[in-house]
Design a protein around this motif. Structure first.
Motif, PDB file in Angstrom:
ATOM      1  N   ILE A 193       0.959   7.234  -6.290  1.00  0.00           N
ATOM      2  CA  ILE A 193      -0.165   8.136  -6.772  1.00  0.00           C
ATOM      3  C   ILE A 193      -0.053   9.562  -6.410  1.00  0.00           C
ATOM      4  N   VAL A 194       0.723   9.852  -5.199  1.00  0.00           N
ATOM      5  CA  VAL A 194       1.145  11.340  -4.795  1.00  0.00           C
ATOM      6  C   VAL A 194       2.248  11.768  -5.983  1.00  0.00           C
ATOM      7  N   LEU A 205       0.893  -1.193   0.046  1.00  0.00           N
ATOM      8  CA  LEU A 205      -0.214  -0.039   0.076  1.00  0.00           C
ATOM      9  C   LEU A 205       0.822   1.386  -0.043  1.00  0.00           C
ATOM     10  N   GLN A 206       1.942   1.274   0.628  1.00  0.00           N
ATOM     11  CA  GLN A 206       2.796   2.425   0.781  1.00  0.00           C
ATOM     12  C   GLN A 206       3.347   2.766  -0.600  1.00  0.00           C
ATOM     13  N   TRP A 266       1.982   2.204  -3.603  1.00  0.00           N
ATOM     14  CA  TRP A 266       0.816   2.759  -4.393  1.00  0.00           C
ATOM     15  C   TRP A 266       0.452   4.200  -3.678  1.00  0.00           C
ATOM     16  N   VAL A 267       0.591   4.445  -2.762  1.00  0.00           N
ATOM     17  CA  VAL A 267       0.165   5.553  -2.236  1.00  0.00           C
ATOM     18  C   VAL A 267       1.408   6.747  -2.606  1.00  0.00           C
TER      19      VAL A 267
END
Length: 347
Positions: free
Chosen positions: A209-210, A202-203, A205-206
């Motif tokens: 996206i950022v 998840l980290q 992907w975040v």
């Protein structure tokens, strides 16, 4: 005598018309070859630019990962970013010096400016600072091929921000391409050999996206600045953008790595690979500018698609990357979505 002169001129005109008539129906390359081969030169230049952009794009992630030692960066990433901005600034100045030597100094290519013109550059410079720093830390969660896949998310952010900020319409094909792009990125990250559905946590992907949002907003904002005064030389605009980039990166060095730089030196931990990485980052920006000048948007599409697969193949030999069927299919889907987005522009 006057009659003969008019008759000779008429015969010359008829021969020229016959020459033009003989060229009709022939391939463009034949006609061009008769005039010195401008089409061949154009294609040659376009091929060189395409090859350069593909190599630079595919090697960018590889060099960042390769510059690590035992999974860590022995050099300061803030000094590396500062070096990139300084090199780009120097290259812009060199280009301007050549223009000044050939064309002279004009209002559009002089470095002197007004506060109203230059005050807009700190915003994209700050956005690029954060985005460029994140691209080093994201490799704690993704590998080089995965990074190349996720980097295409900035197409979505850029398209949406174009619609919001610049009021540009998106075609139905482009909206469909966004959905296909998301599906392709997800497919490429599937991990069938583990309990985790996706390879990237998840980290990762975040952060991806950022980075996509920062890159998209900075790109759209910079384009709005450039097109506000289209006659302004692009090297002058780049120069001021890179100057503020140097200022913000210098502040990042003071905040994050001041003690390390003072005690060990500015270039501590640098290796030959680190120097190549800095040179790659600087030349990538120039390559994109050359694409805009000498080629077209489809070149970027092909370069992006080939770079994804080329990065994966090279990573197999350098880092032991496992080229799975999911990654291969996902790469194809992403390439198709990028192509659809390119040809689906509203006319």
């Amino acid at each position: 005598m006057e009659y003969r002169k008019l008759k000779d001129q008429d015969e010359d005109g008829n021969s020229a018309a016959d020459d033009l008539e003989s060229l009709r129906g022939k391939p463009l390359s034949v006609a061009a070859s008769l005039g010195g081969g401008p089409v061949d030169r154009k294609w040659k230049r376009k091929s060189i630019v395409t090859l350069a952009l593909t190599v630079l794009t595919s090697s960018q992630a590889i060099l960042i990962v390769w510059s690590k030692r035992a999974g860590k960066y022995e050099y300061s990433v803030t000094t590396a970013n500062f070096s990139v901005e300084a090199l780009k600034c120097a290259l812009s100045l060199a280009a301007l010096a050549r223009i000044w030597n050939n064309e002279g100094v004009t209002d559009d290519n002089r470095l002197s400016t007004t506060l109203d013109e230059v005050i807009v550059y700190p915003i994209p410079a700050a956005l690029y600072l954060v985005k460029n720093l994140l691209q080093y830390y994201i490799f704690a969660y993704v590998d080089a091929p995965g990074y190349q896949i996720l980097k295409n998310l900035n197409i979505i952010s850029t398209g949406i921000l174009y619609r919001i900020i610049l009021k540009r319409k998106l075609s139905e094909i482009q909206w469909a391409a966004f959905i296909i792009l998301c599906a392709g990125c997800t497919t490429a990250q599937l991990n069938p050999s583990s309990d985790h559905v996706l390879q990237t946590p998840l980290q990762g992907w975040v952060m991806a996206i950022v980075m996509a949002l920062l890159s998209g907003f900075a790109g759209v904002y910079t384009e709005a600045i450039i097109k506000k005064r289209p006659s302004r030389n692009i090297n002058v605009q780049n120069f001021w953008l890179y100057v503020f980039g140097m200022v913000f990166n210098a502040a990042a060095i003071v905040i994050q790595d001041f003690d390390a730089v003072v005690n060990k030196g500015f270039f501590h931990g640098y290796s030959f690979i680190t120097v190549l990485m800095i040179l790659n980052h600087a030349l990538s920006g120039i390559a994109v500018s050359m694409v805009m000048k000498y080629a077209d948007n489809i070149v970027k599409v092909y370069s992006t698609s080939v770079a994804m697969l080329l990065t994966a193949v090279v990573s197999v030999f350098l880092f032991g990357f496992h080229l799975s069927l999911a990654f291969f299919l996902g790469s194809i889907v992403v390439s198709v979505s990028v192509y659809l987005h390119s040809i689906g522009k509203v006319r």
